[in-house]
Write a protein that holds these residues in place. Sequence first.
Motif, PDB file in Angstrom:
ATOM      1  N   GLY A 100       0.811  -1.213   0.000  1.00  0.00           N
ATOM      2  CA  GLY A 100       0.000   0.000   0.000  1.00  0.00           C
ATOM      3  C   GLY A 100       0.842   1.261   0.000  1.00  0.00           C
ATOM      4  N   ARG A 101       0.177   2.403   0.159  1.00  0.00           N
ATOM      5  CA  ARG A 101       0.869   3.693   0.090  1.00  0.00           C
ATOM      6  C   ARG A 101       1.791   3.881   1.278  1.00  0.00           C
ATOM      7  N   LEU A 102       2.984   4.407   0.968  1.00  0.00           N
ATOM      8  CA  LEU A 102       3.960   4.701   2.003  1.00  0.00           C
ATOM      9  C   LEU A 102       3.650   6.049   2.647  1.00  0.00           C
ATOM     10  N   ALA A 103       4.106   6.232   3.874  1.00  0.00           N
ATOM     11  CA  ALA A 103       3.953   7.532   4.530  1.00  0.00           C
ATOM     12  C   ALA A 103       4.710   8.582   3.713  1.00  0.00           C
ATOM     13  N   PRO A 104       4.222   9.817   3.684  1.00  0.00           N
ATOM     14  CA  PRO A 104       4.829  10.839   2.826  1.00  0.00           C
ATOM     15  C   PRO A 104       6.214  11.290   3.257  1.00  0.00           C
ATOM     16  N   VAL A 105       6.738  10.761   4.373  1.00  0.00           N
ATOM     17  CA  VAL A 105       8.142  11.059   4.676  1.00  0.00           C
ATOM     18  C   VAL A 105       9.062  10.398   3.659  1.00  0.00           C
ATOM     19  N   MET A 106       8.575   9.376   2.957  1.00  0.00           N
ATOM     20  CA  MET A 106       9.314   8.846   1.807  1.00  0.00           C
ATOM     21  C   MET A 106       9.129   9.848   0.682  1.00  0.00           C
ATOM     22  N   PRO A 107      10.191  10.572   0.314  1.00  0.00           N
ATOM     23  CA  PRO A 107      10.034  11.720  -0.596  1.00  0.00           C
ATOM     24  C   PRO A 107       9.915  11.325  -2.064  1.00  0.00           C
ATOM     25  N   SER A 108       8.963  10.456  -2.364  1.00  0.00           N
ATOM     26  CA  SER A 108       8.823   9.986  -3.743  1.00  0.00           C
ATOM     27  C   SER A 108       8.501  11.122  -4.706  1.00  0.00           C
ATOM     28  N   GLU A 109       7.871  12.199  -4.195  1.00  0.00           N
ATOM     29  CA  GLU A 109       7.557  13.319  -5.086  1.00  0.00           C
ATOM     30  C   GLU A 109       8.842  13.946  -5.640  1.00  0.00           C
ATOM     31  N   SER A 110       9.937  13.845  -4.891  1.00  0.00           N
ATOM     32  CA  SER A 110      11.211  14.391  -5.361  1.00  0.00           C
ATOM     33  C   SER A 110      11.871  13.487  -6.391  1.00  0.00           C
ATOM     34  N   TYR A 111      11.461  12.227  -6.421  1.00  0.00           N
ATOM     35  CA  TYR A 111      12.094  11.252  -7.307  1.00  0.00           C
ATOM     36  C   TYR A 111      11.287  10.982  -8.573  1.00  0.00           C
ATOM     37  N   ARG A 112      10.135  11.633  -8.709  1.00  0.00           N
ATOM     38  CA  ARG A 112       9.337  11.445  -9.926  1.00  0.00           C
ATOM     39  C   ARG A 112      10.103  11.890 -11.160  1.00  0.00           C
ATOM     40  N   ALA A 113      11.033  12.810 -10.974  1.00  0.00           N
ATOM     41  CA  ALA A 113      11.773  13.352 -12.113  1.00  0.00           C
ATOM     42  C   ALA A 113      12.847  12.405 -12.626  1.00  0.00           C
ATOM     43  N   LEU A 114      13.157  11.339 -11.898  1.00  0.00           N
ATOM     44  CA  LEU A 114      14.220  10.421 -12.321  1.00  0.00           C
ATOM     45  C   LEU A 114      14.040   9.992 -13.775  1.00  0.00           C
ATOM     46  N   THR A 115      15.091  10.096 -14.554  1.00  0.00           N
ATOM     47  CA  THR A 115      15.034   9.584 -15.920  1.00  0.00           C
ATOM     48  C   THR A 115      14.908   8.065 -15.853  1.00  0.00           C
ATOM     49  N   PRO A 116      14.348   7.428 -16.873  1.00  0.00           N
ATOM     50  CA  PRO A 116      14.259   5.961 -16.862  1.00  0.00           C
ATOM     51  C   PRO A 116      15.603   5.291 -16.638  1.00  0.00           C
ATOM     52  N   ASN A 117      16.655   5.806 -17.267  1.00  0.00           N
ATOM     53  CA  ASN A 117      17.982   5.213 -17.097  1.00  0.00           C
ATOM     54  C   ASN A 117      18.475   5.347 -15.661  1.00  0.00           C
ATOM     55  N   ASP A 118      18.244   6.506 -15.067  1.00  0.00           N
ATOM     56  CA  ASP A 118      18.698   6.717 -13.692  1.00  0.00           C
ATOM     57  C   ASP A 118      17.887   5.880 -12.702  1.00  0.00           C
ATOM     58  N   LEU A 119      16.602   5.712 -12.957  1.00  0.00           N
ATOM     59  CA  LEU A 119      15.789   4.865 -12.085  1.00  0.00           C
ATOM     60  C   LEU A 119      16.288   3.422 -12.156  1.00  0.00           C
ATOM     61  N   ASN A 120      16.631   2.963 -13.356  1.00  0.00           N
ATOM     62  CA  ASN A 120      17.209   1.622 -13.499  1.00  0.00           C
ATOM     63  C   ASN A 120      18.526   1.514 -12.730  1.00  0.00           C
ATOM     64  N   ALA A 121      19.319   2.573 -12.752  1.00  0.00           N
ATOM     65  CA  ALA A 121      20.609   2.560 -12.067  1.00  0.00           C
ATOM     66  C   ALA A 121      20.439   2.480 -10.554  1.00  0.00           C
ATOM     67  N   VAL A 122      19.479   3.207 -10.017  1.00  0.00           N
ATOM     68  CA  VAL A 122      19.223   3.168  -8.571  1.00  0.00           C
ATOM     69  C   VAL A 122      18.810   1.760  -8.152  1.00  0.00           C
ATOM     70  N   VAL A 123      17.902   1.166  -8.907  1.00  0.00           N
ATOM     71  CA  VAL A 123      17.431  -0.188  -8.584  1.00  0.00           C
ATOM     72  C   VAL A 123      18.585  -1.183  -8.670  1.00  0.00           C
ATOM     73  N   ALA A 124      19.409  -1.073  -9.706  1.00  0.00           N
ATOM     74  CA  ALA A 124      20.541  -1.991  -9.873  1.00  0.00           C
ATOM     75  C   ALA A 124      21.510  -1.869  -8.697  1.00  0.00           C
ATOM     76  N   PHE A 125      21.761  -0.655  -8.258  1.00  0.00           N
ATOM     77  CA  PHE A 125      22.685  -0.455  -7.139  1.00  0.00           C
ATOM     78  C   PHE A 125      22.126  -1.056  -5.849  1.00  0.00           C
ATOM     79  N   LEU A 126      20.845  -0.835  -5.583  1.00  0.00           N
ATOM     80  CA  LEU A 126      20.248  -1.395  -4.367  1.00  0.00           C
ATOM     81  C   LEU A 126      20.236  -2.917  -4.420  1.00  0.00           C
ATOM     82  N   ARG A 127      19.979  -3.483  -5.573  1.00  0.00           N
ATOM     83  CA  ARG A 127      19.968  -4.946  -5.730  1.00  0.00           C
ATOM     84  C   ARG A 127      21.348  -5.548  -5.456  1.00  0.00           C
ATOM     85  N   ALA A 128      22.389  -4.769  -5.744  1.00  0.00           N
ATOM     86  CA  ALA A 128      23.749  -5.291  -5.624  1.00  0.00           C
ATOM     87  C   ALA A 128      24.295  -5.244  -4.200  1.00  0.00           C
TER      88      ALA A 128
END
Length: 281
Positions: A100-128
Motif C-alpha cells: 500500500g501507500r507509504l507515509a509521505p516522509v518517503m520523498p517519492s515526489e522528489s524522485y518522480r523526475a528520475l530519468t528511466p535510465n537513472d531509475l534503473n541505475a538506482v534499482v541496480a545499485f540497491l539490488r547489488a
Amino acid sequence: MRRLSALYWLLLCDVAHSASLLDRGQYLVEALMACDNCHTPRSTEGYDYSRRFSGGSQVFTDKDYSVRGSNISPDLESGVGPWSDAELKAAIVSGVSPKGRLAPVMPSESYRALTPNDLNAVVAFLRAKRPIKSDAPPQERHGALEPRRAIPGAETPLSDAGLADPLQQGLYVASLARCMSCHSGETDGAPDPERRLGQGGRIFRTPAGATVASNITSHPTKGVGAWTDQELKRAIIEGTGRDGKPLAPTMANLSKAHFSKMAERDIEALIAWLRTTPPKE
C-alpha cells in the motif's frame, strides 16, 4: 572463431554496461538522493555501514503514521528482496509499496523526475548490496496518506536529452537532492513548492535543538540572491554559511555525508537554477 570473438566482445560490453549502471546508481544514491539518511542506522560516529540499508534510526511521527526508514536491502524476509523491479520503482517514484501507500516522509515526489535510465541505475545499485535482516518494529500507518507535491517542472520523468540544458539539470539535481522539500514554506503542514518555493520556514527538531530551514530563493536580502556562487557552493558541499560558520545540523550533516560528493557539473547547474527561483520574503 569469429563467433567466439563476437561473443567475447558482447560479454565485455555487457560487463562494462553493468559497471557503468552500478556507478551511476551509487552516485545517485550517495551524492544526490542521500538514501542512507533515512534507511541506514547510525550512531554518534555516523552511519553504521555494516548494516547499510537495513532501516533507519529516526522515527517520523504524524497523526496518520509512525514510521522509520524501512529495510531496502535485498533481504528476502525483512527487505525488498522479494519485490519485483517494477514494485521497487513504484515505491521510489510513486510512494506505493506492495502493501500500500507509504507515509509521505518517503520523498517519492522528489524522485518522480528520475530519468528511466537513472531509475534503473538506482534499482541496480540497491539490488547489488548485501542483504541485511532486521527486526525493526512494524510501521504504523492509518488515515489518509496523500502524496506530496513535486517541484514545478519535475512532476514527471525528465529525459537524458533534456538534461543537456544546464537549467533542466539544475532542476533535476534540486529535485533529487530534495532541496525544496526542506526549504519550501509549508501549507497545511506540508511543503508547498507551488506557492512557497524555497521560502523556508520549516522547523526541524534534532538532538541538537530546533532549527528553521532558510530562505534559498533569489531574494537579495531574505534569500541567497546576494550570495556569490562560491558561497553557495560552500553551503551545499561543506555545510558552511557566508560567515564560515557551520550551518544547522540537518544541512551540515547532509553536506558532509552526501552533497560533498556531487559532481562539479551538478553543483554548477544547481546554483544556476537556484538563481532563477522567484524571490520570496
